[in-house]
Write a protein that holds these residues in place. Structure first.
Motif, PDB file in Angstrom:
ATOM      1  N   LYS A  25      -0.879  39.459  16.220  1.00  0.00           N
ATOM      2  CA  LYS A  25      -0.287  40.322  17.207  1.00  0.00           C
ATOM      3  C   LYS A  25      -0.699  41.028  18.158  1.00  0.00           C
ATOM      4  CE  LYS A  25       4.048  38.673  16.301  1.00  0.00           C
ATOM      5  NZ  LYS A  25       4.697  37.628  17.114  1.00  0.00           N
ATOM      6  N   LYS A  26      -1.727  41.827  17.385  1.00  0.00           N
ATOM      7  CA  LYS A  26      -2.791  42.881  18.033  1.00  0.00           C
ATOM      8  C   LYS A  26      -3.666  42.087  18.995  1.00  0.00           C
ATOM      9  CE  LYS A  26      -2.777  46.443  14.567  1.00  0.00           C
ATOM     10  NZ  LYS A  26      -3.801  47.111  13.778  1.00  0.00           N
ATOM     11  N   VAL A  27      -4.068  41.126  18.663  1.00  0.00           N
ATOM     12  CA  VAL A  27      -4.812  40.192  19.443  1.00  0.00           C
ATOM     13  C   VAL A  27      -3.905  39.695  20.792  1.00  0.00           C
ATOM     14  CG1 VAL A  27      -6.059  37.798  19.774  1.00  0.00           C
ATOM     15  CG2 VAL A  27      -6.665  39.512  17.860  1.00  0.00           C
ATOM     16  N   ARG A  28      -2.582  39.217  20.481  1.00  0.00           N
ATOM     17  CA  ARG A  28      -1.993  38.808  21.629  1.00  0.00           C
ATOM     18  C   ARG A  28      -1.563  39.955  22.622  1.00  0.00           C
ATOM     19  NH1 ARG A  28       1.548  34.024  20.895  1.00  0.00           N
ATOM     20  NH2 ARG A  28       0.884  32.854  19.094  1.00  0.00           N
ATOM     21  N   VAL A  29      -1.360  41.168  22.066  1.00  0.00           N
ATOM     22  CA  VAL A  29      -0.947  42.234  22.792  1.00  0.00           C
ATOM     23  C   VAL A  29      -2.360  42.542  23.631  1.00  0.00           C
ATOM     24  CG1 VAL A  29      -0.714  44.854  22.612  1.00  0.00           C
ATOM     25  CG2 VAL A  29       0.770  43.090  21.464  1.00  0.00           C
ATOM     26  N   ALA A  30      -3.426  42.526  23.269  1.00  0.00           N
ATOM     27  CA  ALA A  30      -4.610  42.792  23.979  1.00  0.00           C
ATOM     28  C   ALA A  30      -5.081  41.866  25.012  1.00  0.00           C
ATOM     29  CB  ALA A  30      -5.675  42.831  22.936  1.00  0.00           C
ATOM     30  N   LEU A  31      -4.633  40.591  24.648  1.00  0.00           N
ATOM     31  CA  LEU A  31      -4.917  39.383  25.552  1.00  0.00           C
ATOM     32  C   LEU A  31      -4.017  39.514  26.738  1.00  0.00           C
ATOM     33  CD1 LEU A  31      -6.348  36.982  26.239  1.00  0.00           C
ATOM     34  CD2 LEU A  31      -4.616  35.516  25.195  1.00  0.00           C
ATOM     35  N   HIS A  32      -2.480  39.951  26.382  1.00  0.00           N
ATOM     36  CA  HIS A  32      -1.546  39.811  27.428  1.00  0.00           C
ATOM     37  C   HIS A  32      -1.866  41.129  28.311  1.00  0.00           C
ATOM     38  CE1 HIS A  32       2.169  39.194  29.285  1.00  0.00           C
ATOM     39  NE2 HIS A  32       2.704  40.802  29.132  1.00  0.00           N
ATOM     40  N   ARG A  33      -2.357  42.226  27.686  1.00  0.00           N
ATOM     41  CA  ARG A  33      -2.905  43.325  28.732  1.00  0.00           C
ATOM     42  C   ARG A  33      -4.011  42.927  29.518  1.00  0.00           C
ATOM     43  NH1 ARG A  33      -5.597  46.789  24.884  1.00  0.00           N
ATOM     44  NH2 ARG A  33      -7.570  45.457  25.885  1.00  0.00           N
ATOM     45  N   ASP A  34      -5.055  42.286  29.148  1.00  0.00           N
ATOM     46  CA  ASP A  34      -6.197  41.974  29.788  1.00  0.00           C
ATOM     47  C   ASP A  34      -5.605  40.963  30.901  1.00  0.00           C
ATOM     48  OD1 ASP A  34      -7.645  43.792  28.445  1.00  0.00           O
ATOM     49  OD2 ASP A  34      -8.579  42.186  26.963  1.00  0.00           O
ATOM     50  N   VAL A  35      -4.879  40.065  30.656  1.00  0.00           N
ATOM     51  CA  VAL A  35      -4.597  38.988  31.588  1.00  0.00           C
ATOM     52  C   VAL A  35      -3.597  39.532  32.478  1.00  0.00           C
ATOM     53  CG1 VAL A  35      -3.002  36.857  31.872  1.00  0.00           C
ATOM     54  CG2 VAL A  35      -4.316  36.898  30.035  1.00  0.00           C
ATOM     55  N   ASN A  36      -2.727  40.633  32.188  1.00  0.00           N
ATOM     56  CA  ASN A  36      -2.003  41.373  33.210  1.00  0.00           C
ATOM     57  C   ASN A  36      -2.946  41.927  34.125  1.00  0.00           C
ATOM     58  OD1 ASN A  36      -0.242  43.017  34.536  1.00  0.00           O
ATOM     59  ND2 ASN A  36       0.742  43.842  32.825  1.00  0.00           N
ATOM     60  N   ALA A  59      -1.137  34.306  29.828  1.00  0.00           N
ATOM     61  CA  ALA A  59      -1.632  34.816  28.618  1.00  0.00           C
ATOM     62  C   ALA A  59      -1.268  33.715  27.286  1.00  0.00           C
ATOM     63  CB  ALA A  59      -0.851  35.930  28.294  1.00  0.00           C
ATOM     64  N   GLY A  60      -0.312  33.218  27.236  1.00  0.00           N
ATOM     65  CA  GLY A  60      -0.030  32.185  26.250  1.00  0.00           C
ATOM     66  C   GLY A  60      -0.954  30.965  26.261  1.00  0.00           C
ATOM     67  N   LEU A  61      -1.129  30.497  27.566  1.00  0.00           N
ATOM     68  CA  LEU A  61      -2.180  29.358  27.518  1.00  0.00           C
ATOM     69  C   LEU A  61      -3.291  29.668  27.246  1.00  0.00           C
ATOM     70  CD1 LEU A  61      -0.820  27.760  31.000  1.00  0.00           C
ATOM     71  CD2 LEU A  61      -0.609  26.971  28.934  1.00  0.00           C
ATOM     72  N   VAL A  62      -3.670  30.985  27.624  1.00  0.00           N
ATOM     73  CA  VAL A  62      -5.135  31.548  27.358  1.00  0.00           C
ATOM     74  C   VAL A  62      -5.202  31.652  25.633  1.00  0.00           C
ATOM     75  CG1 VAL A  62      -6.868  33.335  27.630  1.00  0.00           C
ATOM     76  CG2 VAL A  62      -5.698  32.498  29.399  1.00  0.00           C
ATOM     77  N   TYR A  63      -4.281  32.013  24.909  1.00  0.00           N
ATOM     78  CA  TYR A  63      -4.035  32.289  23.603  1.00  0.00           C
ATOM     79  C   TYR A  63      -4.346  30.848  22.870  1.00  0.00           C
ATOM     80  CZ  TYR A  63      -2.950  33.664  18.899  1.00  0.00           C
ATOM     81  OH  TYR A  63      -2.793  33.692  17.532  1.00  0.00           O
ATOM     82  N   LYS A  64      -3.431  30.057  23.502  1.00  0.00           N
ATOM     83  CA  LYS A  64      -3.755  28.714  22.887  1.00  0.00           C
ATOM     84  C   LYS A  64      -5.034  28.099  22.824  1.00  0.00           C
ATOM     85  CE  LYS A  64       1.325  27.589  23.200  1.00  0.00           C
ATOM     86  NZ  LYS A  64       2.296  26.623  23.679  1.00  0.00           N
ATOM     87  N   LYS A  65      -5.844  28.122  24.031  1.00  0.00           N
ATOM     88  CA  LYS A  65      -7.042  27.519  24.265  1.00  0.00           C
ATOM     89  C   LYS A  65      -7.995  28.142  23.540  1.00  0.00           C
ATOM     90  CE  LYS A  65      -9.506  24.661  26.870  1.00  0.00           C
ATOM     91  NZ  LYS A  65      -9.132  23.322  26.969  1.00  0.00           N
ATOM     92  N   LEU A  66      -7.952  29.577  23.374  1.00  0.00           N
ATOM     93  CA  LEU A  66      -9.005  30.274  22.454  1.00  0.00           C
ATOM     94  C   LEU A  66      -8.886  29.895  20.942  1.00  0.00           C
ATOM     95  CD1 LEU A  66      -8.833  33.967  24.051  1.00  0.00           C
ATOM     96  CD2 LEU A  66     -10.458  32.088  24.069  1.00  0.00           C
ATOM     97  N   ILE A  67      -7.362  29.601  20.563  1.00  0.00           N
ATOM     98  CA  ILE A  67      -7.171  29.153  19.313  1.00  0.00           C
ATOM     99  C   ILE A  67      -7.776  27.639  19.075  1.00  0.00           C
ATOM    100  CG2 ILE A  67      -5.523  28.245  17.674  1.00  0.00           C
ATOM    101  CD1 ILE A  67      -5.634  31.193  17.845  1.00  0.00           C
ATOM    102  N   THR A  68      -7.696  26.691  19.944  1.00  0.00           N
ATOM    103  CA  THR A  68      -8.550  25.663  20.107  1.00  0.00           C
ATOM    104  C   THR A  68      -9.967  25.716  19.996  1.00  0.00           C
ATOM    105  OG1 THR A  68      -6.441  24.543  20.911  1.00  0.00           O
ATOM    106  CG2 THR A  68      -8.354  23.398  21.202  1.00  0.00           C
ATOM    107  N   TYR A  69     -10.506  26.468  20.804  1.00  0.00           N
ATOM    108  CA  TYR A  69     -11.780  26.704  20.768  1.00  0.00           C
ATOM    109  C   TYR A  69     -12.246  27.340  19.299  1.00  0.00           C
ATOM    110  CZ  TYR A  69     -12.410  26.371  25.932  1.00  0.00           C
ATOM    111  OH  TYR A  69     -12.435  25.892  27.222  1.00  0.00           O
ATOM    112  N   GLY A  70     -11.791  28.077  18.778  1.00  0.00           N
ATOM    113  CA  GLY A  70     -12.110  28.744  17.632  1.00  0.00           C
ATOM    114  C   GLY A  70     -12.007  27.673  16.341  1.00  0.00           C
TER     115      GLY A  70
END
Length: 153
Positions: A25-36, A59-70
């Motif tokens: 959740k912390k990663v998602r919050v930080a990602l959403h903040r940065d995308v915003n 932000a959701g798409l970026v998160y899913k893409k980063l999970i796939t990359y990982g």
């Protein structure tokens, strides 16, 4: 979404602090903040505005893409019987994006040169060793394509 959940639970929903959030959740919050921030700045620069809905989707798409990359990076390392992800794995990951591959290659070259400089503690040893033939201007031009080309072609 959280607002709707709180509304459905009425008084039983309490606000959580950042420290109480899970790592995911912390990663998602930080990602959403940065995308915003990126969306807001880009839109402001270009003279238009953007609602929070599209930013949340991005932000959701970026998160899913980063999970796939990982997961892909882990699979590449595992396939090579390694437990460490290397720059070769990253190059394999970005192989279909030419500009990103060019950037990763130039960063890799710079890192190799810096690693060689750090690994030679004695300047006498450094002068005896063959220095890598890396043109610093070429690396900077790869990193910043707006620099003028030195080639005559």
């Amino acid at each position: 979404m959280l607002y709707n959940l709180c509304q459905s639970l009425k008084r039983s929903c309490k606000m959580t602090t950042y420290e109480e959030l899970t790592a995911d959740k912390k990663v998602r919050v930080a990602l959403h903040r940065d995308v915003n921030k990126i969306c807001t700045d880009t839109c402001h620069y270009n003279g238009f505005s953007i609602n929070s809905g599209p930013m949340a989707i991005v932000a959701g798409l970026v998160y899913k893409k980063l999970i796939t990359y990982g997961l892909d990076l882990e699979a590449f390392a595992k396939h090579a019987s390694r437990s460490t992800i290397t720059t070769d794995d990253v190059k394999l990951l970005v192989r279909r994006n030419p500009s990103l591959l060019k950037l990763v290659r130039s960063k890799s070259k710079i890192a190799q040169v810096q690693k060689r400089r750090i690994s030679t503690p004695n300047s006498k040893l450094e002068s005896k060793q063959k220095k890598p033939k890396v043109n610093q201007m070429e690396i900077e031009r790869n990193y910043n394509p707006s620099l003028p080309s030195t080639s005559n072609g």
